[in-house]
Design an enzyme around this catalytic site. Structure first.
Site, short mmCIF file in Angstrom:
data_model
loop_
_atom_site.label_atom_id
_atom_site.label_comp_id
_atom_site.label_asym_id
_atom_site.label_seq_id
_atom_site.Cartn_x
_atom_site.Cartn_y
_atom_site.Cartn_z
CD GLU A 10 -2.60 1.40 2.56
OE1 GLU A 10 -3.59 0.68 2.74
OE2 GLU A 10 -2.22 2.25 3.39
CE1 TYR A 42 -10.42 9.53 -4.09
CE2 TYR A 42 -11.94 9.64 -2.25
CZ TYR A 42 -11.60 10.00 -3.53
OH TYR A 42 -12.42 10.82 -4.25
CB ALA A 44 -10.51 12.00 4.99
CG HIS A 70 -7.39 2.57 -0.92
ND1 HIS A 70 -6.99 2.53 0.41
CD2 HIS A 70 -6.73 1.55 -1.53
CE1 HIS A 70 -6.15 1.53 0.59
NE2 HIS A 70 -5.96 0.92 -0.58
N GLY A 101 -14.44 5.44 4.96
CA GLY A 101 -13.71 6.69 5.21
C GLY A 101 -14.04 7.17 6.62
CB ALA A 117 -17.85 0.55 3.10
CE LYS A 157 -17.42 -3.83 4.92
NZ LYS A 157 -16.44 -2.78 5.30
CD GLN A 167 -6.81 -0.28 10.29
OE1 GLN A 167 -5.64 -0.26 9.83
NE2 GLN A 167 -7.70 0.64 10.00
CD GLN A 203 4.60 6.47 11.43
OE1 GLN A 203 5.44 5.58 11.52
NE2 GLN A 203 4.47 7.21 10.35
P1 FAD Z 1 -18.03 0.60 6.87
O1 FAD Z 1 -18.08 -0.75 6.29
O2 FAD Z 1 -19.02 1.60 6.43
O3 FAD Z 1 -18.11 0.42 8.45
C1 FAD Z 1 -18.00 1.52 9.35
C2 FAD Z 1 -18.79 1.22 10.62
O4 FAD Z 1 -20.19 1.18 10.30
C3 FAD Z 1 -18.47 -0.14 11.23
O5 FAD Z 1 -18.57 -0.02 12.62
C4 FAD Z 1 -19.57 -1.04 10.68
O6 FAD Z 1 -19.82 -2.17 11.49
C5 FAD Z 1 -20.74 -0.08 10.67
N1 FAD Z 1 -21.75 -0.42 9.65
C6 FAD Z 1 -21.54 -0.85 8.39
N2 FAD Z 1 -22.71 -1.03 7.75
C7 FAD Z 1 -23.69 -0.70 8.63
C8 FAD Z 1 -25.11 -0.66 8.58
N3 FAD Z 1 -25.77 -1.02 7.46
N4 FAD Z 1 -25.80 -0.24 9.69
C9 FAD Z 1 -25.14 0.12 10.82
N5 FAD Z 1 -23.78 0.11 10.94
C10 FAD Z 1 -23.08 -0.29 9.85
N6 FAD Z 1 -9.65 5.54 5.00
C11 FAD Z 1 -9.48 6.55 4.09
O7 FAD Z 1 -10.00 7.66 4.32
N7 FAD Z 1 -8.76 6.37 2.94
C12 FAD Z 1 -8.19 5.18 2.62
O8 FAD Z 1 -7.57 5.03 1.58
C13 FAD Z 1 -8.35 4.09 3.55
N8 FAD Z 1 -7.82 2.88 3.28
C14 FAD Z 1 -8.06 1.83 4.14
C15 FAD Z 1 -7.58 0.56 3.81
C16 FAD Z 1 -7.82 -0.52 4.65
C17 FAD Z 1 -7.31 -1.90 4.28
C18 FAD Z 1 -8.56 -0.34 5.86
C19 FAD Z 1 -8.82 -1.51 6.79
C20 FAD Z 1 -9.03 0.91 6.21
C21 FAD Z 1 -8.79 2.01 5.35
N9 FAD Z 1 -9.27 3.29 5.64
C22 FAD Z 1 -9.10 4.32 4.74
C23 FAD Z 1 -9.96 3.55 6.90
C24 FAD Z 1 -11.47 3.32 6.81
O9 FAD Z 1 -12.04 4.26 5.90
C25 FAD Z 1 -12.04 3.49 8.21
O10 FAD Z 1 -11.63 2.44 9.04
C26 FAD Z 1 -13.52 3.70 8.28
O11 FAD Z 1 -13.85 4.21 9.58
C27 FAD Z 1 -14.33 2.43 8.11
O12 FAD Z 1 -14.26 1.98 6.85
P2 FAD Z 1 -15.13 0.69 6.38
O13 FAD Z 1 -14.93 0.59 4.93
O14 FAD Z 1 -14.89 -0.47 7.24
O15 FAD Z 1 -16.63 1.28 6.70
#
Ligand code: FAD
Length: 278
Positions: A10, A42, A44, A70, A101, A117, A157, A167, A203
């Site tokens: 990454e 990507y 925020a 991303h 995000g 997501a 998902k 993560q 960090q």
């Molecule tokens: P989601 O799947 O939306 O989940 C977020 C929260 O909402 C979780 O607690 C989930 O359980 C809950 N949830 C999901 N669906 C529902 C629903 N239908 N009803 C109620 N609750 C729900 N961030 C960036 O800004 N840029 C990046 O490039 C980036 N890259 C990443 C790469 C990896 C491999 C990882 C693991 C994380 C990355 N992140 C990045 C961070 C990520 O955007 C954050 O961790 C974010 O807070 C959650 O992302 P997610 O896709 O898991 O979100």
């Protein structure tokens, strides 16, 4: 992924000319390890979002790397995303990581059309043009109500996405437990472990706090033995190499290394794992 264990890296898109030079050098060095793909984070939000597309475009034109872009929900309209996807398709991008995000602390990003997501994933998947990945949180996402709902949302998902990337975490058991919990929910898609080599103490503490990753006691004790940055880096390489090795033995579909745009640590880990002979 269906064919073999993968090696992937990454990168983040640089904001300055000096950062661009660093990324260029890093990519040139890591390309020699022939990763199966690389992923580009990507922002925020705000004005620098185009940087991911710029890096991906540059990689398509100038390197042999297979980039995964991303993409996050935060502040995006469906029209924005449709436009971005058309552009990605035009330049030959085949892989997207669809993410929630994180809301910025100052709340500067306007609300968009997507909440989770899974909403973004549905739009990306509906184009039938991309291999789509999603994020997984072995130690449970900080905003999840509980472990069961975290796993159910991830399973939902993965009923649409092709694979997940996790993560970072430090104990192999977190990945094993996550995969078993998904299997109990009938999900058997690949869950690629994300491995973060420790570069410096402050960090890693900050990043762990933000992402809900625990620094286990054995690791804290280990890091307390030194304040020398080179020693910390050496410990980081050893810890990441051992973790990757344990994960591969436990059946992980590959290794996804967070490089922080620095090549040397990633190279040393790949050498330790016998994934490279530079
Ligand atoms: P989601 O799947 O939306 O989940 C977020 C929260 O909402 C979780 O607690 C989930 O359980 C809950 N949830 C999901 N669906 C529902 C629903 N239908 N009803 C109620 N609750 C729900 N961030 C960036 O800004 N840029 C990046 O490039 C980036 N890259 C990443 C790469 C990896 C491999 C990882 C693991 C994380 C990355 N992140 C990045 C961070 C990520 O955007 C954050 O961790 C974010 O807070 C959650 O992302 P997610 O896709 O898991 O979100």
């Amino acid at each position: 992924m269906a064919a073999k264990r993968t090696l992937s890296f990454e990168f983040f898109p640089p904001k300055t000319p000096a950062g661009q030079m660093t990324l260029g050098r890093t990519v040139a060095e890591l390309e020699q390890l022939k990763p199966d793909f690389v992923s580009i984070t990507y922002g925020a939000g705000g004005s620098d979002r185009h940087r991911t597309g710029d890096v991906v475009n540059w990689m398509r034109k100038e390197t042999d790397l297979e980039p995964m872009a991303h993409l996050t929900c935060m502040g995006h309209t469906r029209t924005d995303v449709a436009g971005l996807l058309v552009e990605y398709r035009r330049i030959g991008v085949e892989n997207i990581l669809a993410l929630g995000g994180d809301p910025p602390i100052d709340g500067s990003i306007p609300a968009g059309d997507y909440t989770y997501a899974s909403d973004l994933l549905a739009d990306v998947a509906s184009t039938r043009s991309f291999c789509v990945g999603v994020a997984a949180h072995p130690e449970v996402h900080p905003r999840s109500a509980d472990r069961a709902s975290d796993r159910q949302h991830l399973a939902d998902k993965l009923s649409v996405a092709d694979f997940a990337v996790t993560q970072f975490f430090f104990d192999v058991e977190h990945w094993v437990r996550l995969v078993n919990e998904l299997a109990d929910l009938g999900v058997h898609k690949p869950v690629l472990p994300g491995i973060m080599p420790i570069g410096n103490k402050r960090q890693i503490q900050r990043m762990a706090q933000m992402s809900g990753t625990a620094l286990p006691e054995w690791l804290v004790d280990r890091l307390e033995t030194t304040d020398d940055p080179d020693d910390v880096r050496r410990i980081g390489i050893e810890v990441a190499s051992n973790l990757a090795n344990d994960l591969l033995e436990a059946g992980a579909p590959g290794v996804h290394l967070y490089t922080l745009n620095r090549p040397q640590t990633a190279i040393e880990i790949c050498v330790n794992l016998d994934l490279a002979s530079p």
